[in-house]
Design a protein around this motif. Structure first.
Motif, PDB file in Angstrom:
ATOM      1  N   UNK A  49       0.854  -1.185   0.000  1.00 29.42           N
ATOM      2  CA  UNK A  49       0.000   0.000   0.000  1.00 29.42           C
ATOM      3  C   UNK A  49       0.891   1.235   0.000  1.00 29.42           C
ATOM      4  N   UNK A  50       0.581   2.202  -0.870  1.00 25.96           N
ATOM      5  CA  UNK A  50       1.485   3.338  -1.035  1.00 25.96           C
ATOM      6  C   UNK A  50       1.226   4.458  -0.030  1.00 25.96           C
ATOM      7  N   UNK A  51      -0.035   4.754   0.249  1.00 24.15           N
ATOM      8  CA  UNK A  51      -0.368   5.860   1.147  1.00 24.15           C
ATOM      9  C   UNK A  51      -1.111   5.340   2.368  1.00 24.15           C
ATOM     10  N   UNK A  52      -0.735   5.843   3.540  1.00 23.55           N
ATOM     11  CA  UNK A  52      -1.300   5.406   4.814  1.00 23.55           C
ATOM     12  C   UNK A  52      -1.803   6.616   5.574  1.00 23.55           C
ATOM     13  N   UNK A  53      -3.076   6.598   5.943  1.00 24.78           N
ATOM     14  CA  UNK A  53      -3.633   7.708   6.720  1.00 24.78           C
ATOM     15  C   UNK A  53      -2.968   7.771   8.093  1.00 24.78           C
ATOM     16  N   UNK A  54      -2.574   8.962   8.493  1.00 29.99           N
ATOM     17  CA  UNK A  54      -1.984   9.164   9.810  1.00 29.99           C
ATOM     18  C   UNK A  54      -3.114   9.265  10.830  1.00 29.99           C
ATOM     19  N   UNK A  55      -3.110   8.462  11.893  1.00 34.42           N
ATOM     20  CA  UNK A  55      -4.202   8.510  12.876  1.00 34.42           C
ATOM     21  C   UNK A  55      -4.366   9.904  13.478  1.00 34.42           C
ATOM     22  N   UNK A  56      -5.603  10.281  13.734  1.00 34.80           N
ATOM     23  CA  UNK A  56      -5.885  11.622  14.220  1.00 34.80           C
ATOM     24  C   UNK A  56      -5.151  11.961  15.522  1.00 34.80           C
ATOM     25  N   UNK A  57      -5.038  11.039  16.505  1.00 33.20           N
ATOM     26  CA  UNK A  57      -4.276  11.387  17.708  1.00 33.20           C
ATOM     27  C   UNK A  57      -2.815  11.709  17.417  1.00 33.20           C
ATOM     28  N   UNK A  58      -2.241  11.064  16.414  1.00 37.65           N
ATOM     29  CA  UNK A  58      -0.866  11.355  16.019  1.00 37.65           C
ATOM     30  C   UNK A  58      -0.808  12.698  15.294  1.00 37.65           C
ATOM     31  N   UNK A  59      -1.765  12.937  14.409  1.00 38.50           N
ATOM     32  CA  UNK A  59      -1.830  14.231  13.730  1.00 38.50           C
ATOM     33  C   UNK A  59      -1.949  15.382  14.719  1.00 38.50           C
ATOM     34  N   UNK A  60      -2.729  15.198  15.776  1.00 41.74           N
ATOM     35  CA  UNK A  60      -2.871  16.249  16.787  1.00 41.74           C
ATOM     36  C   UNK A  60      -1.520  16.627  17.368  1.00 41.74           C
TER      37      UNK A  60
END
Length: 445
Positions: A49-60
């Motif tokens: 898989x090329x793109x992975x969504x960054x979890x919202x708690x990590x983005x915060x």
């Protein structure tokens, strides 16, 4: 660019080959080894898989310090006589003082989701230990760190910062583990500190070992560096045909270079030169062998295919700190083997001189590790470098990752100013001895 990057970018779909499978552990115990690797991290290491969504708690948490600065280091370039522009991506503006926080936050999030209550790690220069301590504080996890003893002696305030963040800290060899009570070979080494952490982590439920640099998932988390840099270079209407980063195991180099590699593949453009800068004290990519070796000193974990000077190699003392790891990441080693990245080794005097020139002309004091990257970029921008008999240079521009600040390394810089530093070069015969029993990848060294 003011927006936060919301996806990690994997280079695995663009390699053109599969990474070599790991070999089973060489050491067995009755209880085995509790790896406790969260499923998300395992998938990020194996999936194409090329793109992975960054979890919202990590983005915060990322929003507190990202995006990080990128600028044209014009004054530095003029000072060294650069023939092409040098652009700097600076990762030192967070509590850990380095890029390590990018993966520490992600790992702490995933481990907490998996039910782990304490993370344990080994650290060389202390940047990773500080980053994991900070991430554990954010996600309410206990943290235990084994830090290479001579590094802790040279930079005691790293230890102070880790303890301020709530971590329990031990100098390695510590005497608190079996392997740390009777260290063999390279006593004061990152492999030993990691080995102590691995042993300590397996001795209690709810503990897990976390590693910050060589794993494929940690390199994925660092891709925010390169993804941001591509957009920021676009904002400056700048073009680069070379990317440089220092390499211990390889996470900051992979983080800045592999998104550029993947973007070029997606656009069917010629690949830029990807130049890894390592220490002459631990020259795995330039003088090591491509073989299966342990990632730590215990043998409890699997052996990985890597460029290595041998996990039992006695690494000469130097201020290269975080670069003093015996091997390079499996992903980067495979790319090296397939000719997709180049490498050069830098002595600490050249690295410290480059760092001094940089702080005088750009107002940022780099970590000694980052000084190696700046020195390699300076070579590339002036005389060029030679790798495996090929002369390499940049025609358009150079992107270099300054992976951390050097404000907790002032003791080392004081020695540099006093003329007390000398270069340490790994001995060829000792490398041959430390690698003689290793199984080569593909059948021959």
């Amino acid at each position: 660019m003011s927006s936060i990057v919301k996806q990690w970018h994997s280079a695995l779909p663009h390699l053109g080959y599969d990474l070599p499978a790991d070999q089973p552990p060489t050491t067995r115990t009755a209880g085995g080894v509790a790896v406790n690797l969260p499923l998300h991290l395992a998938r990020q290491s194996l999936s194409r898989q090329e793109f992975w969504d960054i979890p919202e708690p990590v983005l915060d948490q990322y929003r507190r310090y990202r995006p990080t600065p990128l600028w044209h280091a014009k004054d530095f370039g003029e000072a060294i006589g650069a023939k092409v522009p040098i652009y700097v991506k600076y990762e030192g503006g967070n509590v850990s003082g380095s890029h390590k926080l990018n993966t520490a936050l992600a790992q702490a999030h995933y481990y907490r989701q998996a039910g782990v209550r304490e993370l344990v790690t080994g650290t060389g220069a202390g940047q990773w230990g500080t980053a994991l301590a900070a991430a554990c504080a954010v996600f309410s996890l206990r943290c235990t760190v084994f830090m290479v003893g001579d590094s802790l002696t040279r930079k005691p305030y790293r230890g102070t910062l880790m303890r301020m963040l709530g971590a329990e800290l031990h100098a390695s060899p510590s005497g608190r583990t079996a392997i740390g009570s009777r260290p063999a070979g390279g006593g004061n080494s990152l492999a030993l500190a990691i080995g102590e952490a691995v042993e300590y982590a397996r001795d209690a439920d709810g503990r897990a070992f976390a590693i910050g640099s060589g794993e494929t998932y940690s390199i994925l988390h660092q891709s925010v560096i390169g993804v941001e840099a591509i957009d920021q270079l676009g904002d400056l209407e700048a073009d680069v045909d070379a990317v440089v980063g220092c390499v211990g195991a390889g996470s900051n180099f992979g983080g800045v270079a592999l998104p550029v590699f993947a973007a070029a593949a997606n656009a069917a453009r010629p690949q830029p030169l990807l130049l890894a800068a390592e220490s002459t004290a631990t020259p795995k990519l330039t003088r090591g062998v491509y073989a299966y070796d342990r990632t730590d000193a215990t043998g409890f974990g699997p052996s990985e295919a890597m460029y290595t000077v041998g996990s039992d190699f006695t690494i000469p003392g130097s201020h290269s700190a975080g670069l003093r790891f015996h091997g390079s990441a499996k992903l980067l080693s495979a790319m090296r083997h397939h000719g997709q990245i180049a490498a050069t080794a830098v002595g600490q005097q050249e690295a410290f001189t480059a760092a001094r020139t940089f702080v005088q002309h750009e107002g940022v004091l780099p970590a000694p590790e980052s000084g190696h990257a700046l020195a390699a970029a300076a070579r590339l921008a002036t005389t060029g470098v030679t790798d495996r008999g090929e002369h390499l240079s940049a025609r358009d521009g150079i992107l270099v990752c300054v992976s951390g600040h050097g404000y907790l390394d002032l003791g080392a810089y004081e020695q540099h100013l006093a003329g007390l530093l000398r270069d340490e070069h790994a001995d060829d015969d000792l490398i041959k001895l430390a690698t003689a029993a290793l199984q080569p990848v593909g059948g021959k060294l």
